[in-house]
Enzyme design. Structure first.
Site, PDB file in Angstrom:
ATOM      1  N   GLU A   1       0.821  -1.210   0.000  1.00 17.34           N
ATOM      2  CA  GLU A   1       0.000   0.000   0.000  1.00 17.34           C
ATOM      3  C   GLU A   1       0.855   1.261   0.000  1.00 17.34           C
ATOM      4  OE1 GLU A   1      -4.175  -1.038   2.008  1.00 17.34           O
ATOM      5  OE2 GLU A   1      -2.481  -1.345   3.359  1.00 17.34           O
TER       6      GLU A   1
ATOM      7  N   GLU B   1      -4.496  -9.405   3.905  1.00 18.56           N
ATOM      8  CA  GLU B   1      -5.441  -9.024   4.972  1.00 18.56           C
ATOM      9  C   GLU B   1      -6.632  -9.960   5.072  1.00 18.56           C
ATOM     10  OE1 GLU B   1      -3.306  -5.128   4.062  1.00 18.56           O
ATOM     11  OE2 GLU B   1      -3.992  -6.892   2.944  1.00 18.56           O
TER      12      GLU B   1
END
Length: 268
Positions: free
Chosen positions: A122, A142
């Site tokens: 990210e 995640e």
């Protein structure tokens, strides 16, 4: 590599000024640079320093040790997630993943190696140019931990890689290699192991040598196009050009063009 400590005897983030380039280093190698709350806060403060200091033109994010990051240290950070999410930006800091409406106005280059999970990807998606060592392994995992990517991957990964390419990795949590990261546009260059920092620094210094106000204006207009659409970016082009044409750097650039000599820009 030496660096100036930001806080405490064992800083999670080390910083160093290399000319106009601001080095920001993950410094928790014994934990594969997993991000605990202290690392997140110190990273936000480093981004704030990059933004405020006019002498700093480009950020370079890298990691000490064999791995860029193993992702979030859930044991430390998990209990801090409240009803409104995670509050991790201290006063004077800027959210490194820039998902709170505020962006760093200066370009950021990244060098990654080893394992690069979740928030590492990210951060690359938030940055502007990324260089990966050829043996780097990536994972947006995640969903395997019962949470969702909350640092912008759901927004930026499809934009960078295309919907199917992004969902292939976001929804499975599978690992992928540097060749795949390059194929889908997550990284711009793949280099031999051990050379990623030097190549990223070379690119950062190349950007830092350009007229900084022009670099920032270019970055801002491209971001406007992404966030607000082509029409909004088009409306800003001529006013931005007029502002830049009135700067000292514009005169320096024109003189360099006429004399065929390298320009040394001053940021005014």
């Amino acid at each position: 590599m030496s660096g100036s400590e930001q806080s405490g005897p064992e800083p999670r983030i080390i910083t160093e000024r290399r000319g106009h380039v601001f080095l920001i280093g993950f410094n928790r190698p014994e934990k594969r640079n997993a991000a605990d709350f202290a690392l997140l806060q110190q990273l936000a403060l480093a981004y704030g320093e990059l933004e405020r200091d006019p002498e700093l033109r480009v950020g370079l994010v890298y990691a000490v040790g064999d791995h860029f990051t193993a992702g979030l240290d859930l044991a430390d950070v998990g209990p801090r997630i409240g009803p409104d999410g995670l509050d991790m930006v201290p006063e004077g800091g800027i959210h490194p993943w820039q998902v709170d409406g505020r962006s760093v106005s200066k370009p950021v280059v990244m060098a990654v190696q080893g394992t690069c999970l979740t928030l590492g990807i990210e951060l690359m998606l938030t940055s502007d140019i990324s260089v990966a060592a050829e043996s780097t392994r990536f994972g947006q995992i995640e969903v395997a931990r019962g949470i969702l990517p909350f640092g912008g991957a759901t927004i930026r990964f499809p934009r960078a890689a295309g919907w199917g390419n992004a969902m292939r990795w976001l929804l499975t949590g599978d690992m992928f290699d540097a060749a795949e990261a390059h194929r889908i546009g997550l990284v711009q260059e793949v280099v031999p192991d051990g050379t990623q920092f030097d190549r990223a620094l070379e690119l950062a210094e190349r950007v830092a040598a350009q007229a900084p106000l022009a670099v920032q204006a270019t970055l801002a207009n491209a971001r406007t196009a992404v966030r607000d659409g082509a029409a909004a970016a088009e409306a800003e082009l001529q006013p931005a050009l007029a502002r830049l044409a009135a700067t000292e750097d514009s005169l320096i650039g024109m003189e360099a063009f006429v004399t065929r000599k390298p320009a040394t820009f001053v940021g005014r």
